[in-house]
Scaffold this motif. Structure first.
Motif, PDB file in Angstrom:
ATOM      1  N   PHE A 102       0.822  -1.208   0.000  1.00 43.53           N
ATOM      2  CA  PHE A 102       0.000   0.000   0.000  1.00 43.53           C
ATOM      3  C   PHE A 102       0.857   1.260   0.000  1.00 43.53           C
ATOM      4  O   PHE A 102       0.557   2.226  -0.710  1.00 43.53           O
ATOM      5  N   THR A 135      -7.705  -0.630  -2.394  1.00 42.67           N
ATOM      6  CA  THR A 135      -6.876   0.222  -1.536  1.00 42.67           C
ATOM      7  C   THR A 135      -5.653   0.713  -2.291  1.00 42.67           C
ATOM      8  O   THR A 135      -5.299   1.898  -2.195  1.00 42.67           O
ATOM      9  N   TRP A 166      -4.738   4.588  -3.050  1.00 45.16           N
ATOM     10  CA  TRP A 166      -3.484   5.173  -2.575  1.00 45.16           C
ATOM     11  C   TRP A 166      -2.690   5.787  -3.722  1.00 45.16           C
ATOM     12  O   TRP A 166      -1.993   6.774  -3.522  1.00 45.16           O
ATOM     13  N   THR A 221      -3.683   3.345   6.073  1.00 41.50           N
ATOM     14  CA  THR A 221      -2.986   2.135   5.646  1.00 41.50           C
ATOM     15  C   THR A 221      -2.873   1.153   6.793  1.00 41.50           C
ATOM     16  O   THR A 221      -3.105  -0.053   6.625  1.00 41.50           O
TER      17      THR A 221
END
Length: 183
Positions: free
Chosen positions: A31, A98, A102, A128
């Motif tokens: 991430f 995700t 990001w 995160t």
């Protein structure tokens, strides 16, 4: 005294627990790498102005709602947060969602002024840490269900993974609600 079967089961659960920690750390790195990949992209002037406009519109809406009711402003922030990160709680798809969010946050960080950029970066790091937990448990649940499909002796492991996933989703939702409550 533990029987041989109970010792083997405890050993497997211990190894799965260690695997869970390693998967969590790998997803954290994934991430953060996605965020910095987005940060490396130089946004166009048009994109930068669009991001700044959206941020100012959202802030003005929150201020307008705050003048009416703090609960309305909280609900607005929570709804926006859950619309973007709610799908991240779905096993496997959540990892992709995700990472995509990001990358967008990284590009947006590069497109705004330094004060807003620091805010976006801090928000991304905190989220995160929160979102990686259900993503890890969702991945572990998927792997456990695949293993259970091949060998029915791993039912206890699949049930344990399901419990971990449910608890991590509940915990993540609680943390997201608390995060949305921060002004």
């Amino acid at each position: 005294m533990l029987t041989q079967e109970e010792r083997i089961r405890a050993s497997i659960i211990g190894r799965v627990g260690r695997l869970r920690i390693y998967l969590y750390l790998i997803l954290l790195l994934l991430f953060l790498a996605a965020y910095f990949l987005g940060y490396a992209v130089k946004p166009s002037q048009q994109f930068a102005s669009q991001v700044n406009q959206e941020i100012s519109q959202e802030q003005s809406m929150i201020n307008k709602l705050s003048s009416i009711s703090q609960i309305a402003a909280f609900s607005y922030r929570l709804t926006n947060l859950m619309m973007s990160l709610g799908p991240s709680l779905i096993p496997l798809f959540g990892i992709w969602n995700t990472a995509e969010q990001w990358v967008y946050a990284g590009i947006a960080t590069n497109a705004v002024s330094s004060n807003i950029a620091i805010s976006i970066m801090a928000e991304t790091v905190l989220l995160t840490l929160i979102i990686a937990i259900p993503s890890t448990d969702g991945l572990l649940l998927t792997l456990s269900l695949i293993n259970y499909g091949r060998d029915r002796n791993f039912k206890d492991l699949a049930v344990l993974s399901l419990r971990w996933y449910i608890m991590s989703v509940i915990l993540a939702i609680v943390f997201l609600v608390l995060f949305a409550a921060i002004p």
